[in-house]
Scaffold this motif. Structure first.
Motif, short mmCIF file in Angstrom:
data_model
loop_
_atom_site.label_atom_id
_atom_site.label_comp_id
_atom_site.label_asym_id
_atom_site.label_seq_id
_atom_site.Cartn_x
_atom_site.Cartn_y
_atom_site.Cartn_z
N ASP A 284 0.54 -1.21 -0.19
CA ASP A 284 0.18 0.07 -0.23
C ASP A 284 1.08 0.93 0.51
OD1 ASP A 284 -2.62 1.32 -0.39
OD2 ASP A 284 -2.62 1.58 2.00
N ASP A 285 2.22 1.24 -0.48
CA ASP A 285 2.95 2.32 -0.41
C ASP A 285 4.25 2.39 -1.34
OD1 ASP A 285 4.15 0.46 1.06
OD2 ASP A 285 4.45 1.31 2.82
N TYR A 286 3.52 1.96 -2.03
CA TYR A 286 5.08 2.14 -3.01
C TYR A 286 4.40 3.06 -5.13
CZ TYR A 286 8.55 -0.36 -6.23
OH TYR A 286 9.34 -0.09 -6.80
N PHE B 222 3.91 3.05 -7.81
CA PHE B 222 3.86 1.92 -9.02
C PHE B 222 2.05 0.72 -8.16
CE2 PHE B 222 8.36 2.79 -9.24
CZ PHE B 222 8.66 2.29 -10.31
N ALA B 223 2.15 0.69 -6.88
CA ALA B 223 1.09 0.52 -6.56
C ALA B 223 0.73 1.24 -4.88
CB ALA B 223 1.76 -1.00 -5.84
N GLY B 224 -0.69 1.54 -4.68
CA GLY B 224 -1.27 2.31 -3.39
C GLY B 224 -2.62 1.74 -3.66
N SER B 225 -3.28 2.18 -2.46
CA SER B 225 -4.58 2.56 -1.96
C SER B 225 -5.05 4.22 -2.83
CB SER B 225 -5.85 1.83 -0.82
OG SER B 225 -4.90 3.21 0.02
N THR B 226 -3.86 4.80 -2.35
CA THR B 226 -4.55 6.37 -2.55
C THR B 226 -4.28 6.89 -4.15
OG1 THR B 226 -2.22 7.09 -1.13
CG2 THR B 226 -4.16 6.43 -0.22
N LEU B 227 -3.50 5.66 -4.99
CA LEU B 227 -3.48 6.94 -5.34
C LEU B 227 -3.93 6.74 -7.12
CD1 LEU B 227 0.14 4.61 -6.31
CD2 LEU B 227 -0.41 6.95 -5.22
N SER B 228 -3.85 6.91 -7.77
CA SER B 228 -4.86 6.78 -9.16
C SER B 228 -5.00 5.37 -10.27
CB SER B 228 -5.18 8.01 -10.35
OG SER B 228 -5.08 7.59 -11.71
N GLU B 229 -6.13 4.79 -9.24
CA GLU B 229 -6.61 4.07 -10.82
C GLU B 229 -5.75 2.46 -9.47
OE1 GLU B 229 -8.47 2.68 -12.99
OE2 GLU B 229 -8.58 4.73 -13.43
N GLY B 230 -5.20 2.98 -8.72
CA GLY B 230 -4.01 2.17 -7.98
C GLY B 230 -3.56 2.44 -8.11
N GLY B 231 -2.60 2.46 -8.63
CA GLY B 231 -1.13 3.06 -9.22
C GLY B 231 -1.03 2.66 -10.21
N VAL B 232 0.13 3.22 -11.39
CA VAL B 232 -0.12 2.68 -12.27
C VAL B 232 0.49 0.56 -12.86
CG1 VAL B 232 2.93 3.03 -13.41
CG2 VAL B 232 1.38 3.05 -14.96
N PHE C 1 -4.56 -4.41 -0.88
CA PHE C 1 -3.24 -3.58 -0.67
C PHE C 1 -3.44 -4.04 1.28
CE2 PHE C 1 -5.37 -1.35 -3.82
CZ PHE C 1 -3.23 -0.39 -4.78
N LYS C 2 -2.52 -4.14 1.01
CA LYS C 2 -2.05 -5.02 2.56
C LYS C 2 -0.68 -4.05 2.82
CE LYS C 2 -5.74 -8.90 3.69
NZ LYS C 2 -5.68 -9.74 3.26
N PRO C 3 -0.19 -4.58 4.67
CA PRO C 3 1.33 -4.53 4.65
C PRO C 3 2.09 -5.61 3.49
CG PRO C 3 0.31 -4.40 6.93
CD PRO C 3 -0.75 -4.81 5.43
N TRP C 4 3.68 -5.14 2.72
CA TRP C 4 4.29 -6.15 2.32
C TRP C 4 4.22 -7.18 2.89
CZ3 TRP C 4 4.37 -5.08 -2.86
CH2 TRP C 4 4.83 -3.81 -3.17
N ALA C 5 4.78 -7.63 3.79
CA ALA C 5 4.92 -9.00 4.16
C ALA C 5 3.72 -9.60 4.50
CB ALA C 5 5.71 -9.07 5.60
N ARG C 6 2.55 -9.13 5.07
CA ARG C 6 1.01 -9.50 4.93
C ARG C 6 0.36 -10.01 3.76
NH1 ARG C 6 -3.71 -6.96 7.68
NH2 ARG C 6 -5.20 -9.27 7.74
N GLY C 7 0.57 -8.98 3.14
CA GLY C 7 0.32 -9.79 2.11
C GLY C 7 0.97 -10.59 0.69
N TYR C 8 2.20 -10.62 1.00
CA TYR C 8 3.34 -12.18 0.74
C TYR C 8 2.66 -13.13 1.02
CZ TYR C 8 7.50 -14.41 -0.36
OH TYR C 8 8.38 -14.90 -0.92
N GLU C 9 3.28 -13.67 2.37
CA GLU C 9 2.35 -14.72 3.03
C GLU C 9 0.93 -14.80 2.94
OE1 GLU C 9 4.38 -16.42 4.91
OE2 GLU C 9 6.05 -15.23 4.44
N ALA D 87 -2.55 -14.04 -6.38
CA ALA D 87 -0.72 -13.28 -6.84
C ALA D 87 -0.40 -12.52 -6.62
CB ALA D 87 -0.80 -13.29 -8.55
N THR D 88 0.40 -11.68 -6.24
CA THR D 88 0.61 -10.33 -4.92
C THR D 88 1.64 -10.18 -6.89
OG1 THR D 88 1.68 -9.37 -3.66
CG2 THR D 88 2.19 -11.34 -4.80
N PHE D 89 2.40 -9.14 -6.71
CA PHE D 89 2.66 -7.78 -7.21
C PHE D 89 2.86 -6.69 -6.79
CE2 PHE D 89 -1.60 -6.60 -8.90
CZ PHE D 89 -1.08 -5.13 -8.41
N PRO D 90 4.00 -5.80 -6.35
CA PRO D 90 4.86 -6.48 -7.55
C PRO D 90 6.24 -6.57 -6.87
CG PRO D 90 4.64 -3.67 -7.47
CD PRO D 90 4.35 -4.48 -6.64
#
Length: 259
Positions: free
Chosen positions: A35-37, A40-50, A70-78, A87-90
């Motif tokens: 949620d903070d990239y 590229f990616a994030g809930s506050t970005l336009s379209e969730g990030g490019v 969108f979740k913390p990176w480690a949590r979404g990965y696990e 799937a997850t990205f990026p």
């Protein structure tokens, strides 16, 4: 195994036995990202990030809808590894990750570099010069280049977000920030984080690519990956990928800030 993961496997098995139904009612893929990239990616970005926008379009090209959380990176990965998401990205490719996940064709090429305060005494960015420096990289971000090879001998601070790394750099709590020009420019928009306060060291760190990853244990891992890569290639070949980047307001903002 969670109820969500078990349900997904049962549904995949059922639809596999009923090809006509599977074709008529494609189940949306469940995706998760950090949620903070920016940009590229994030809930506050336009379209969730490019990249979120591009991933959705790549799946849609093959007639597959996608839901993104969108979740913390480690949590979404696990949770993806436990098959709670398809799937997850990026993500950057590493040997550890490759043992558990399939990696898509590249979503985006990154030029990772080392950044310091404009008044810093660091000059080159070589391993010899920075052996006593304190590096900042958010939790969930992968260390690359010579910094990864020497990571057991280096000092790191791993906050929750890149914005926190920028703040600590300006406050002198860390010496070196690992980032890329796109993300750096986006984060440099707030007044205290202007590009004038940050200087790129001349020694390159690493050139890497970002990917969508699917657990190897997923019952439709290769099928989903093939469909995604096919859709992604169609976006590239048609020019839609480039148009998407040009039209995304947060990505344009990062380019404008980098000038």
């Amino acid at each position: 195994m969670s109820l969500k993961a078990a349900t997904r496997i049962l549904l995949a098995t059922t639809l596999g036995c009923l090809p006509e139904l599977a074709s008529a009612l494609p189940e949306p893929v469940d995706l998760v990202s950090g949620d903070d990239y920016p940009p590229f990616a994030g809930s506050t970005l336009s379209e969730g990030g490019v990249l979120t926008q591009m991933v959705r379009q790549a799946f849609a090209t093959g007639g597959q809808s996608a839901r993104v959380e969108f979740k913390p990176w480690a949590r979404g990965y696990e949770e993806t590894l436990r098959l709670e998401y398809d799937a997850t990205f990026p993500y950057l490719s590493t040997p550890r990750r490759a043992s558990s996940f399939l990696f898509s064709d590249p979503l985006y090429e990154l030029n990772l570099r080392l950044y310091v305060r404009s008044d810093s005494t660091w000059k080159t960015g070589t391993p010899e010069e920075l052996s006593d420096a304190t590096f900042c990289l958010p939790t969930g971000y992968e260390v690359s280049g010579w910094v990864r090879l020497a990571s057991d001998r280096l000092a790191f601070v791993r906050p929750r977000s890149m914005e926190q790394c920028h703040a600590m750099l300006q406050l002198g709590r860390v010496d070196v920030l690992i980032s890329n020009p796109d993300e750096l420019a986006w984060q440099a928009v707030p007044p205290m984080l202007t590009p004038r306060n940050v200087r790129k060291l001349p020694e390159p760190l690493d050139d890497v690519s970002l990917h969508l990853i699917i657990p190897r244990d997923h019952p439709r891992a290769q099928q989903l990956m093939d469909a995604f890569n096919h859709g992604l290639q169609q976006l590239v070949d048609s020019g839609a990928r480039d148009r998407l980047f040009r039209a995304n307001q947060d990505y344009r903002r990062s380019l404008e800030a980098d000038r």
